[in-house]
Design an enzyme around this catalytic site. Structure first.
Site, short mmCIF file in Angstrom:
data_model
loop_
_atom_site.label_atom_id
_atom_site.label_comp_id
_atom_site.label_asym_id
_atom_site.label_seq_id
_atom_site.Cartn_x
_atom_site.Cartn_y
_atom_site.Cartn_z
N SER A 107 -12.80 33.05 -52.79
CA SER A 107 -13.09 32.04 -53.81
C SER A 107 -11.86 31.47 -54.49
O SER A 107 -11.96 30.47 -55.19
CB SER A 107 -14.01 32.64 -54.87
OG SER A 107 -15.21 33.06 -54.27
N ASP A 137 -28.54 24.44 -57.52
CA ASP A 137 -28.25 25.54 -56.60
C ASP A 137 -29.47 26.44 -56.49
O ASP A 137 -29.78 27.17 -57.42
CB ASP A 137 -27.05 26.34 -57.13
CG ASP A 137 -26.85 27.62 -56.34
OD1 ASP A 137 -27.35 27.72 -55.19
OD2 ASP A 137 -26.17 28.52 -56.86
N ASP A 141 -25.83 32.07 -51.33
CA ASP A 141 -24.94 32.22 -52.48
C ASP A 141 -24.96 33.68 -52.86
O ASP A 141 -25.90 34.42 -52.54
CB ASP A 141 -25.44 31.37 -53.65
CG ASP A 141 -24.38 31.21 -54.71
OD1 ASP A 141 -23.83 30.12 -54.85
OD2 ASP A 141 -24.08 32.22 -55.41
N HIS A 163 -27.45 29.52 -59.09
CA HIS A 163 -26.88 29.31 -60.42
C HIS A 163 -27.61 28.23 -61.21
O HIS A 163 -27.23 27.91 -62.31
CB HIS A 163 -25.40 28.89 -60.29
CG HIS A 163 -24.52 29.98 -59.79
ND1 HIS A 163 -23.88 30.88 -60.60
CD2 HIS A 163 -24.20 30.35 -58.52
CE1 HIS A 163 -23.16 31.72 -59.87
NE2 HIS A 163 -23.36 31.42 -58.59
N CYS A 219 -19.50 29.29 -57.96
CA CYS A 219 -20.76 29.00 -57.26
C CYS A 219 -20.47 28.63 -55.83
O CYS A 219 -19.75 27.67 -55.55
CB CYS A 219 -21.48 27.86 -57.98
SG CYS A 219 -22.87 27.21 -57.04
#
Lengths: 661, 379
Positions: free
Chosen positions: A328, A352, A365, A371, A384
């Site tokens: 990330s 999401d 996810d 999210h 996210c």
């Protein structure tokens, strides 16, 4: 009567013969004289040259090797003089073994000294002196000197040795020197620098000791020595002083380095800290390290085996030769790309649901149920995945790779160390070249892009590249070549040269976009829902960061990641990138903790300690040493792990888990 | 009264001192001086060499003087016994000699002696005695020539077997020179030398000791073995060549001072002289040797007795061979055979041999008018 006649004949004949003899003597002596004329007058200059060659020996004087110090002058590599016991095999009168046995009664000689001596002996020529033991004590020198007449061919010499006073600290930066081996000796002999290395028996093998070998070595001097037939020096006729090697003043802050290495404890991984405005590398950590002092004299085979077979691979210089998916920590760069390419504006939000479908394949996810509404700011702060799945899919791989390239992802940074790895910045072209054999595998598919956009998939970068990218971001797109050596101090004149490069390039970016991404990264550590909030509680300065947790192994469909159940060495790599203070960054950091688990838990706290020390001068109170269980692991080379992680297929009906953090 | 007495004593002793031939002794003294001066220079690291050589010279001089005063009749009587003792001692060496450095050359008789040196004198005396009694025909072409040939061959073989190639060469060549001077027929000379010239290579390859063969082969190709046996020859040539016309100067010969020159006090002292005094020095030394040889040969030719002629010429031949073999060796023209330079090299043994020889030459001069009865046979 006959007698008198006979006598006359005798005299006559005798005188005749005597004349012949005189003539013969004259001929012989003329030959001798002719020979004298030939040797002494006609060939005089030739023989004069031979006599001078006999008489005068050119003895090289080895220059002092340059010192290596950190930015504050703390010595990392120095020289000291010590006595060595050396044997010249061709001058020995008795057998080698009996001489060594005799010597052992005067000087302590361990079996490992003998072993090493044998090895060096094989490498050397018969008339060279080979060290049997180094660092003799004054007592030992005195004992030997009193008995030296018994040992023709054995002598005690004062030699300079290299020492690394801090041992393991920054071992991968400094590297080490070792004895010149046969292959290196051959290369030196053929090179232009051959004369400069006559008399030198050590050479930089790793780290800065190797990459700056030329500068550190200095210029050899020489002495013209009159010597006797036995090789004994009679007197010195002239002397040209050697020029000591260049001293290297590093950009490394060794105290910061120590704080970080301690914070790592027994964990494996790498950290690079860069001063963004200058490209100075402030800390360069590769854990575990090794003690470079072991190599100077020739490492014993037991230590060598330990270092080489250790599962922790202490000899690997992780910051530049370990390649890891960024996880990330890639997201801020993706966000910046979206802004620059006009694919997103900051306020645009997505919904999401907790997954992203592409061609019947489900990209999950990390957060079950998703999210909810996520804008760009939240996508970075809360990390996210779905936001970036979608973004990446829209942007396309070639846009991504074109944008990432100037940040140095998958590019050599040009750091002043050798063996830097390129890593992989994935693109369609890359995949075509990489899978040469299978035409089917060559084709870039949409799923590849989706994985890449959250820092997984084929992505593989060195920690150095990551730190460099963060520094470039912190520096508003101005690229500074990272370097470890800040100043070179000439050994002779003491003149100092800054090695710091001018800016090597500038990425055309809109300042407002940069500022936005920076603000979002500040949010990561300041917002309550930020993934880095907890580690940076009450920091006392404003930091900006991004966590990352990258998979080491592909996880099967519907299988939840269970850190505890997983083999320690198959656990996720924990990552963190940061710079601080956010408004005027003085330091940019990237860290990878191998198999550390979550970036927020394993990586960010180490960065917090580093920043606390660097910005506030605060040293960590507790050691916080994490003990890693080691018994359950098998040998898995870093490269092998890397190769596995990208290859998750994106078949319809398949599922790919998201990134944590 | 006392003065008179002294005068009469001097008068009585005077003839004994008149034996010296002024030019000969003068040149000898010149060479002795060169020897001492060079030993002083080359012997800084060997204290006592100069003093030792002075002692050798004094002793040898006295011995020469004594030998010069021996009447030729006595010498003739002693010739064959001396020869016989020499051969007997060589046989003794062969049977129970002392081995040093791999060669059986010495005999212990309270002290170590080297009988091959006595043999060099004995051979000359013995041959001179034989030729004195032989007719011109017998000396030229006769079966009786087997006697002198045997007299040369026996000690030659004994010495060569020790092995001492240098001394064997000296004995053999001295004998050959004497047979030649006595009037050996050219038929025999050709008949012996031509087959010998063919046989020598075979002897070198199959008849010699390993180290001797190496010396000879190294001599033929010194560069083939620059650190081994060829080293001596190479370094000696370098010493000579680097001396140049005027030399490096006294005490400044790097080859000898720094010990590159092997055996610089003994066998290679001529190279040390040549290095420090250059061509001028080496030519002077060679000229001195030629002068000595010519003076001695002249003395030989003036003698009225065949014994005197042959004896003096034989002694001179030995001396000349010493000089030529050593000179050639030092210059790289002959193998290294361990023959010193007479009068120049350090050492007492060869000095004594050579000086006894000169004593006999001087005796020949003093008694040059003596007619000695000629008879057949040895006694």
């Amino acid at each position: 009567m006959t007698e008198i006649k006979d006598n006359d004949r005798e005299i006559h004949l005798f005188r005749l013969r005597l004349t012949a003899v005189v003539a013969f003597v004259f001929i012989c002596f003329s030959l001798l004289v002719a020979r004298f004329v030939w040797l002494q007058i006609i060939k005089h200059s030739d023989y004069m040259a031979l006599a001078e060659g006999n008489r005068i020996a050119i003895v090289p004087v080895v220059p002092n090797r340059g010192l290596i110090v950190d930015r504050n002058g703390v010595v990392l590599a120095r020289n000291y003089s010590a006595y060595t016991l050396e044997i010249t095999p061709s001058k020995l009168r008795a057998s080698l073994d009996s001489v060594i046995d005799e010597l052992a009664t005067l000087v302590e000689i361990e079996p490992k000294d003998r072993k090493q001596f044998k090895r060096l002996l094989e490498d050397s020529k018969n008339f060279e002196s080979v060290p049997l033991r180094s660092r003799l004590s004054d007592d030992e020198v005195a004992r030997f000197t009193a008995q030296r007449f018994r040992f023709p061919g054995v002598e005690v010499n004062a030699r300079l040795f290299r020492q690394y006073p801090l041992g393991e600290v920054a071992s991968h930066v400094v590297g080490y020197i070792g004895r010149i081996n046969q292959a290196e000796a051959k290369a030196l002999e053929e090179g232009e620098n051959a004369n400069n290395y006559r008399g030198t028996d050590h050479l930089g093998k790793e780290g800065l000791e190797k990459s700056y070998e030329r500068q550190l070595h200095g210029q050899a001097g020489y002495e013209e020595v009159e010597k006797s037939a036995g090789g004994r020096a009679v007197r010195t006729l002239s002397r040209t002083e050697p020029i000591p090697g260049t001293n290297l003043i590093l950009s490394i802050d060794i105290e910061l380095q120590k704080v970080i290495e301690e914070a790592f404890g027994d964990r494996r991984g790498a950290l690079v800290a860069i001063e963004p405005e200058r490209g100075d590398i402030l800390a360069y950590v590769s854990r575990p390290g090794y003690d470079p002092n072991l190599f100077v004299d020739g490492i014993d085979s037991q230590s060598w085996n330990e270092l080489n077979t250790s599962l922790d691979r202490p000899m690997v210089n992780r910051p530049l030769s370990g390649t890891y998916p960024p996880g990330s920590t890639f997201k801020p760069f993706m966000a910046l790309a979206a802004l620059e390419l006009g694919k997103r504006n900051p306020e645009q939000a997505i919904m999401d649901p907790g997954f992203f479908m592409l061609g019947g394949h489900k990209f999950r996810d990390d957060k079950d149920g998703g999210h909810g509404y996520v804008n760009m700011f939240t996508s970075i702060v809360a990390s996210c995945d779905t936001y970036y799945y979608m973004l990446g899919n829209e942007m396309g791989i070639d846009n991504i790779s074109a944008f990432m390239k100037p940040f140095g992802f998958g590019q050599l940074t040009g750091i002043d160390l050798e063996h830097e790895k390129m890593g992989i910045l994935p693109s369609q072209e890359w995949k075509r070249n990489y899978f040469k054999k299978s035409r089917a595998a060559q084709k870039w598919v949409g799923g590849d892009t989706v994985s890449v956009s959250i820092g997984q998939g084929y992505n593989a970068y060195t920690p150095l590249q990551m730190a460099h990218a963060v520094a470039t971001l912190a520096n508003n797109g101005i690229q500074m070549k990272p370097h470890l050596v800040k100043i070179m101090e000439d050994g002779g004149t003491r003149a100092r040269t800054l090695t710091v490069a001018k800016e090597s390039g500038r990425i055309p970016l809109k300042q407002e976009n940069i500022d936005f991404v920076k603000r979002a990264m500040v949010g990561v550590v300041t917002e309550q829902n930020g993934t880095g909030y907890r580690p940076f509680l009450n920091a006392g300065y404003v930091a900006a960061g991004k966590t990352g947790t990258a998979q080491v192994v592909a996880i099967k469909k519907n299988e939840k990641y269970n850190a505890a159940a997983l083999d320690e060495r198959l656990r996720d790599n924990a990552l963190f990138i940061a710079f601080a203070p956010a408004d005027k960054p003085r330091i940019a950091i990237a860290i990878v903790v191998e198999n550390g688990g979550k970036g927020s838990e394993a990586a960010a706290p180490i960065v917090r300690k580093a920043l606390d020390y660097y910005l506030l001068g605060k040293r960590p109170a507790d050691k916080d040493r994490t003990v890693v269980p080691k018994e359950d692991a098998e040998l898995r080379p870093v490269e092998e792990v890397k190769a596995e992680q990208g290859i998750s297929d994106h078949k319809p009906g398949g599922e790919t888990p998201g990134n944590k953090d | 009264m006392r003065i008179n007495e002294r005068r009469s004593l001097w008068r009585r002793l005077k003839p004994y001192f008149l034996v010296f031939d002024a030019p000969l002794v003068l040149v000898m003294v010149l060479l002795f001086a060169t020897s001492l001066v060079t030993l002083y220079s080359a012997g800084i690291d060997f204290p006592g060499r100069v003093e030792g050589q002075v002692r050798n010279i004094v002793i040898a001089f006295v011995v020469m003087w004594v030998a010069a005063n021996v009447p030729p009749q006595t010498l003739m009587r002693m010739a064959v016994p001396i020869y016989t003792v020499g051969v007997a001692l060589l046989v003794a060496v062969f049977l129970f000699g002392i081995i040093k450095k791999g060669a059986r050359r010495w005999l212990y008789v309270g002290t170590d002696i080297q009988p091959s040196e006595l043999m060099k004198i004995g051979l000359v005396l013995g041959l001179a005695r034989w030729y004195h009694g032989a007719t011109a025909q017998e000396a030229s072409f006769h079966w009786k020539l087997l006697i002198p040939a045997g007299m040369i061959g026996l000690p030659f073989i004994l010495v060569a077997h020790q092995p001492d190639l240098g001394s064997a060469m000296l004995i053999g060549l001295t004998g050959a020179a004497m047979m030649f001077m006595a009037g050996l027929s050219w038929k025999i000379i050709a008949g012996v030398t031509i087959p010998a010239a063919i046989a020598v290579p075979f002897y070198v390859m199959f008849g010699m000791h390993g180290y001797q063969r190496n010396r000879v082969l190294t001599f033929l190709n010194p560069e083939g073995d620059p650190t081994g046996t060829g080293y001596h020859i190479m370094q000696s040539k370098i010493a000579l060549g680097s001396g140049g016309l005027l030399g490096k100067g006294y005490g400044l010969g790097s080859q000898s001072q720094l010990e590159f020159l092997p055996e610089k006090h003994t066998d290679f002292i001529f190279a040390a002289v040549s290095e420090e005094f250059g061509f001028v020095g080496s030519f002077t030394v060679i000229a001195s040797y030629i002068a000595i040889i010519l003076i001695a040969l002249r003395i030989a030719s003036l003698s009225h007795s065949h014994f005197g002629r042959m004896g003096a010429a034989g002694m001179t031949a030995t001396f000349a061979l010493y000089v030529m073999i050593n000179g050639a060796m030092v210059m790289g023209l002959a193998p290294v055979v361990g023959v010193p330079m007479p009068l120049l090299s350090y050492g007492g043994t060869v000095m004594l041999t050579v000086m006894i020889g000169f004593g006999l030459v001087l005796a020949t001069r003093v008694h040059r008018y003596a007619e000695l009865p000629k008879g057949h046979g040895l006694f």
